[in-house]
Design an enzyme around this catalytic site. Structure first.
Site, short mmCIF file in Angstrom:
data_model
loop_
_atom_site.label_atom_id
_atom_site.label_comp_id
_atom_site.label_asym_id
_atom_site.label_seq_id
_atom_site.Cartn_x
_atom_site.Cartn_y
_atom_site.Cartn_z
N GLY A 1 -12.64 -4.57 5.85
CA GLY A 1 -13.82 -5.31 6.01
C GLY A 1 -14.64 -5.03 4.84
O GLY A 1 -14.44 -4.26 4.02
N LYS B 1 0.86 -1.11 0.13
CA LYS B 1 -0.04 0.07 0.03
C LYS B 1 0.82 1.11 -0.01
O LYS B 1 0.48 2.13 -0.56
CB LYS B 1 -0.88 -0.04 1.08
P1 NAP Z 1 -11.89 -13.81 0.11
O1 NAP Z 1 -12.69 -13.51 1.28
O2 NAP Z 1 -10.77 -14.72 0.44
O3 NAP Z 1 -12.63 -13.93 -1.37
C1 NAP Z 1 -12.13 -14.15 -2.40
C2 NAP Z 1 -13.22 -14.65 -3.67
O4 NAP Z 1 -12.52 -14.98 -4.67
C3 NAP Z 1 -13.82 -15.90 -3.12
O5 NAP Z 1 -15.32 -15.60 -3.70
C4 NAP Z 1 -13.16 -17.01 -3.87
O6 NAP Z 1 -13.78 -18.13 -4.37
C5 NAP Z 1 -12.76 -16.26 -5.04
N1 NAP Z 1 -11.41 -16.74 -5.94
C6 NAP Z 1 -10.24 -16.77 -5.30
N2 NAP Z 1 -9.31 -17.32 -6.14
C7 NAP Z 1 -10.11 -17.58 -7.27
C8 NAP Z 1 -9.59 -18.48 -8.33
N3 NAP Z 1 -8.36 -18.74 -8.58
N4 NAP Z 1 -10.71 -18.69 -9.26
C9 NAP Z 1 -11.92 -18.32 -8.86
N5 NAP Z 1 -12.39 -17.47 -7.87
C10 NAP Z 1 -11.23 -17.32 -6.87
O7 NAP Z 1 -11.10 -12.25 -0.11
P2 NAP Z 1 -11.35 -10.95 0.20
O8 NAP Z 1 -11.06 -10.53 1.62
O9 NAP Z 1 -12.85 -10.63 -0.34
O10 NAP Z 1 -10.26 -10.21 -0.45
C11 NAP Z 1 -10.41 -10.01 -2.03
C12 NAP Z 1 -9.41 -8.88 -2.39
O11 NAP Z 1 -9.71 -7.77 -1.77
C13 NAP Z 1 -7.90 -9.27 -2.39
O12 NAP Z 1 -7.14 -8.82 -3.15
C14 NAP Z 1 -7.76 -8.46 -0.99
O13 NAP Z 1 -6.26 -8.27 -0.71
C15 NAP Z 1 -8.52 -7.16 -1.06
N6 NAP Z 1 -9.09 -6.39 -0.12
C16 NAP Z 1 -9.81 -7.13 1.04
C17 NAP Z 1 -10.20 -6.36 1.92
C18 NAP Z 1 -10.80 -7.03 3.26
O14 NAP Z 1 -11.14 -6.26 4.09
N7 NAP Z 1 -10.92 -8.17 3.34
C19 NAP Z 1 -9.80 -4.90 2.09
C20 NAP Z 1 -9.17 -4.12 1.02
C21 NAP Z 1 -8.86 -4.83 0.02
P3 NAP Z 1 -14.61 -19.15 -3.09
O15 NAP Z 1 -15.62 -18.38 -2.81
O16 NAP Z 1 -15.48 -20.24 -3.97
O17 NAP Z 1 -13.78 -19.69 -2.45
N1 HSE Z 2 -5.70 -7.45 5.01
C1 HSE Z 2 -5.82 -6.09 4.83
C2 HSE Z 2 -5.87 -5.21 6.07
C3 HSE Z 2 -7.13 -5.95 4.07
O1 HSE Z 2 -5.93 -5.90 7.20
O2 HSE Z 2 -5.63 -4.02 6.09
C4 HSE Z 2 -7.34 -4.20 3.66
O3 HSE Z 2 -6.51 -4.13 2.32
#
Ligand code: NAP
Ligand code: HSE
Length: 431
Positions: A302, A205
């Site tokens: 989140g 970031k």
């Molecule tokens: P997550 O809960 O693990 O969800 C990932 C999703 O993508 C799931 O639905 C998964 O499918 C699908 N997926 C993963 N790999 C795949 C593949 N190879 N082919 C097809 N589908 C695939 O992740 P998340 O927390 O939502 O984060 C998603 C992105 O946003 C990441 O890049 C993360 O760094 C970013 N991000 C996250 C947050 C946060 O607060 N969580 C904040 C900012 C940015 P299944 O459901 O079938 O497993």
């Molecule tokens: N894993 C990341 C964090 C999600 O805790 O900040 C948001 O980018």
């Protein structure tokens, strides 16, 4: 009126938030962009998984081709994570004239310039507001809000997971492993939380922030990184006693044309506004030559906060579609990157040492520091349970990273010193 058609890659924590916001805010979206927004297909890994959000099962697919090769899909929203496979998907998306919105900092920190150039070549937008600090509109704040200023420094708490862990450890004495598990359950942590706790997520970031804020190509390899795994209870106790709080801080600093970018646990003066940023909240403190000091604050991780940034990017794409100006907003970096040397990186430092408890040790340690022209702002010597040892806790005045590293090496080689227990940068209490 034709609806804008979306292909969603991923339906996890963030993807479910995107579905909810697009459904619940249809009226607002319609008002802003003049047409409805519909999610047409959603890529997931496991078609059988029970989903927390209500989506028609026929929308789900496990083949990216169903989205990337569908000529009806206008915008691809990528919230699946990962790097190589995802990079190929997004390159294909823009080559097939689809605009892209992504939350993927791993991808943007490693391949951002390539993806942005390919998007521009294809007259497509590629926006990534959610990749830094979740729900805080920090990238637009830098690129648009502070467009008229010259940014000299950014200090940020840009990882929600580690801020959540450090808050619970220092306020309630909660054990590290327990709080990490809680952060995972709440959906803050990456699928592999090593990137969070080892500082890599924050480093990605900071590379994105520094690239935009300083208008130069800062690579992940330019960021020096240390995570939170070696912080001890004693460190938390001493920092509190001295009027500091320990936070994982990203620093991007520019002096003249030279820059440094780093992420490390830092003792932050309790009077600094960043010290009050707790739990999964993030904040970025920005210094501009003209504006002075500003702070962008909000939820850093989140489902719904992150999805808010994504859907705002989607609105920006759709406004550009209406005006026919897609693919024109990614300005190439203006300046050549020149990194500061270790002699030019200046900071105050906190050190905690275990030394032999005998006559002359204190004097000998202070002499060693003065040989490197490092003076002390605070220093104290305390007894330890082991009667042969005592503890020295000190805060230096500003010193170069090079001088500090030289002193640390000499301390480790010194037979009077049992152990250099900890070393932290100190920020936020400059007079
Ligand atoms: P997550 O809960 O693990 O969800 C990932 C999703 O993508 C799931 O639905 C998964 O499918 C699908 N997926 C993963 N790999 C795949 C593949 N190879 N082919 C097809 N589908 C695939 O992740 P998340 O927390 O939502 O984060 C998603 C992105 O946003 C990441 O890049 C993360 O760094 C970013 N991000 C996250 C947050 C946060 O607060 N969580 C904040 C900012 C940015 P299944 O459901 O079938 O497993
Ligand atoms: N894993 C990341 C964090 C999600 O805790 O900040 C948001 O980018």
């Amino acid at each position: 009126m034709k609806a804008i058609s979306i292909g969603l890659l991923g339906l996890g924590t963030v993807g479910s938030g995107v579905v909810q916001i697009i459904e619940n805010h249809q009226d607002k979206l319609m008002h802003q962009i003049g047409c409805p927004v519909k999610i047409k297909k959603i890529l997931v890994k496991n078609l059988q998984k029970d989903r927390g959000v209500i989506v028609n099962k026929s929308m789900l697919t496990d083949s990216a081709d169903d989205i990337l090769d569908d000529p009806e899909i206008d915008v691809v929203i990528e919230v699946m994570g990962g790097v190589e496979e995802t990079r190929n998907y997004l390159l294909r998306a823009v080559r097939n004239k689809k605009h892209v919105v992504t939350a993927n900092k791993d991808l943007m920190a490693l391949h951002g310039p390539e993806l942005l150039a390919e998007a521009t070549r294809n007259n497509c937008d590629l926006f990534y507001e959610a990749s830094v600090a979740g729900g805080i509109p920090i990238l637009r704040g830098l690129v648009d809000g502070l467009a008229s200023d010259r940014i000299t420094k950014m200090m940020g708490i840009v990882n929600g997971t580690t801020n959540f862990i450090l808050t619970k450890m220092s306020k309630f004495g909660s054990p590290y492993a327990e709080v990490l598990k809680e952060a995972q359950e709440l959906g803050y942590a990456e699928s592999d939380p090593t990137a969070d706790v080892e500082g890599l997520d924050a480093a990605r970031k900071m590379a994105i922030l520094a690239t935009l804020g300083f208008s130069m190509n800062i690579d992940l390899a330019d960021v020096s990184v240390k995570g939170i795994t070696s912080i001890t209870e004693e460190d938390l106790v001493y920092s509190k006693r001295l009027g500091y709080t320990i936070k994982l801080i990203g620093i991007a600093d520019r002096v003249g044309e030279k820059v440094e970018v780093s992420v490390q646990p830092t003792l932050l003066s309790e009077s600094h506004p960043l010290a009050g940023v707790n739990d999964e909240y993030n904040a970025v403190y920005v210094y501009g030559e003209a504006v002075g000091e500003t702070m962008f604050y909000g939820p850093g991780a989140g489902s719904l906060p992150t999805a808010t940034s994504i859907v705002s990017d989607l609105v920006a794409v759709m406004k550009n579609m209406r005006l026919g100006v897609n693919g024109r907003s990614a300005a190439a970096p203006q300046y050549e990157k020149i990194l500061k040397s270790d002699e030019e990186i200046l900071s105050k430092y906190f050190l905690r040492l275990h030394v032999k408890d005998e006559l002359g040790v204190f004097a000998s340690i202070t002499t060693l520091f003065s040989q490197h022209k490092i003076s002390f702002e605070k220093i104290m010597q305390l007894p330890l349970k082991d009667k042969d040892q005592s503890e020295i806790v000190l805060v230096t005045h500003k010193a170069s990273k090079k001088d500090l590293e030289d002193v640390l090496q000499k301390l480790r080689d010194n037979e009077l010193v049992h152990d250099v227990k900890s070393t932290y940068r100190v920020e936020g209490d400059e007079a």
